[in-house]
Write a protein that holds these residues in place. Structure first.
Motif, PDB file in Angstrom:
ATOM      1  N   LYS A   1       0.836  -1.206   0.000  1.00 51.42           N
ATOM      2  CA  LYS A   1       0.000   0.000   0.000  1.00 51.42           C
ATOM      3  C   LYS A   1       0.865   1.248   0.000  1.00 51.42           C
TER       4      LYS A   1
ATOM      5  N   GLY B   1       3.308   0.941  -3.623  1.00 50.50           N
ATOM      6  CA  GLY B   1       2.748   0.724  -4.954  1.00 50.50           C
ATOM      7  C   GLY B   1       3.240  -0.548  -5.608  1.00 50.50           C
TER       8      GLY B   1
ATOM      9  N   GLY C   1       9.675   2.970  -3.619  1.00 52.20           N
ATOM     10  CA  GLY C   1       8.455   3.608  -3.172  1.00 52.20           C
ATOM     11  C   GLY C   1       8.174   3.455  -1.691  1.00 52.20           C
TER      12      GLY C   1
END
Length: 249
Positions: free
Chosen positions: A164, A167, A192
């Motif tokens: 989450k 990504g 990310g």
């Protein structure tokens, strides 16, 4: 053979530059700084014997914060994932804007706490590590099977949280957890998991991470091993073995 979580706590118990427990510092303008500069443990009893940030003590202090901005400063080798989840929820429930600053290491359960932040930054030279959950247990075949099932559920929950934030697909995160992946600052941003690299001096965190299979090697040191004798080590192992609860990191 000592459990890896036990080894992690014992090997860092008397680290000289360790900040005892944690600190919450209120600043002008509605900002609050929370320092998690230690291993993460569930309760004060564990913290007394092993050191660490106790969720039992820290969570009520966090819940007293109402709004504003929280700057969550992390330099931790990890610890108890259930304690980390309790800290996460307390941080979310403040209603504050939360910015996590990884000042050195965010390893294992410490990365879970970072996921509670709206923004995450990491110092140049810092590391962000994710892996599968550990535990210690004993019992018959049914007990061990139940423990394995619990660990699988914990891993799935963690993978979902990291996915989450980053990504990445859950499968990609699970592969990284299987491999015990240590992300450099640049790699964490590329994945990310972290939003940016902080400006300022490069850090050299100094936790003893020998409990982990793939940890970056520390710089040479002249420190004396704080768990210097087999007798001392045995006493500590006996103490944690008497704790009648399952602990997962």
């Amino acid at each position: 053979m000592p459990n890896s979580l036990t080894k992690l706590l014992a090997s860092n118990k008397k680290r000289p530059e360790r900040v005892p427990q944690s600190k919450i510092v209120a600043k002008d303008g509605g900002d609050t700084e929370i320092y998690i500069y230690d291993a993460i443990v569930a309760d004060e009893d564990t913290a007394y014997w092993w050191g660490g940030v106790s969720a039992e003590a820290l969570v009520p202090e966090i819940r007293a914060i109402k709004g504003g901005t929280i700057r969550l400063r992390i330099n931790s080798p990890g610890g108890d994932v259930f304690a980390a989840q309790a800290i996460c929820q307390a941080i979310r429930d403040t209603g504050a804007k939360v910015v996590a600053h990884i000042d050195g290491y965010a390893a294992s359960a410490a990365t879970v706490i970072a996921t509670a932040a709206d923004e995450v930054e990491i110092s140049d030279g810092g590391f962000f590590m994710i892996h599968n959950a550990w535990t210690w247990t004993m019992g018959n075949a049914s007990d061990l099977t139940a423990t394995a099932t619990l660990l699988s559920k914990v891993d799935a929950s963690l993978a979902s949280q990291y996915a989450k934030k980053s990504g990445m697909s859950v499968d990609a995160v699970k592969a990284a957890m299987d491999a015990e992946t240590w992300y450099t600052a640049d790699e964490a941003v590329a994945a990310g998991l972290v939003d940016r690299i902080a400006t300022g001096a490069k850090v050299e965190a100094s936790w003893d991470l020998s409990a982990y299979a793939k940890a970056p090697k520390p710089a040479p040191t002249n420190q004396i091993d704080p768990v210097a004798t087999d007798e001392h080590r045995a006493r500590q192992q006996q103490r944690i073995a008497t704790m009648a609860r399952l602990q997962v990191s």
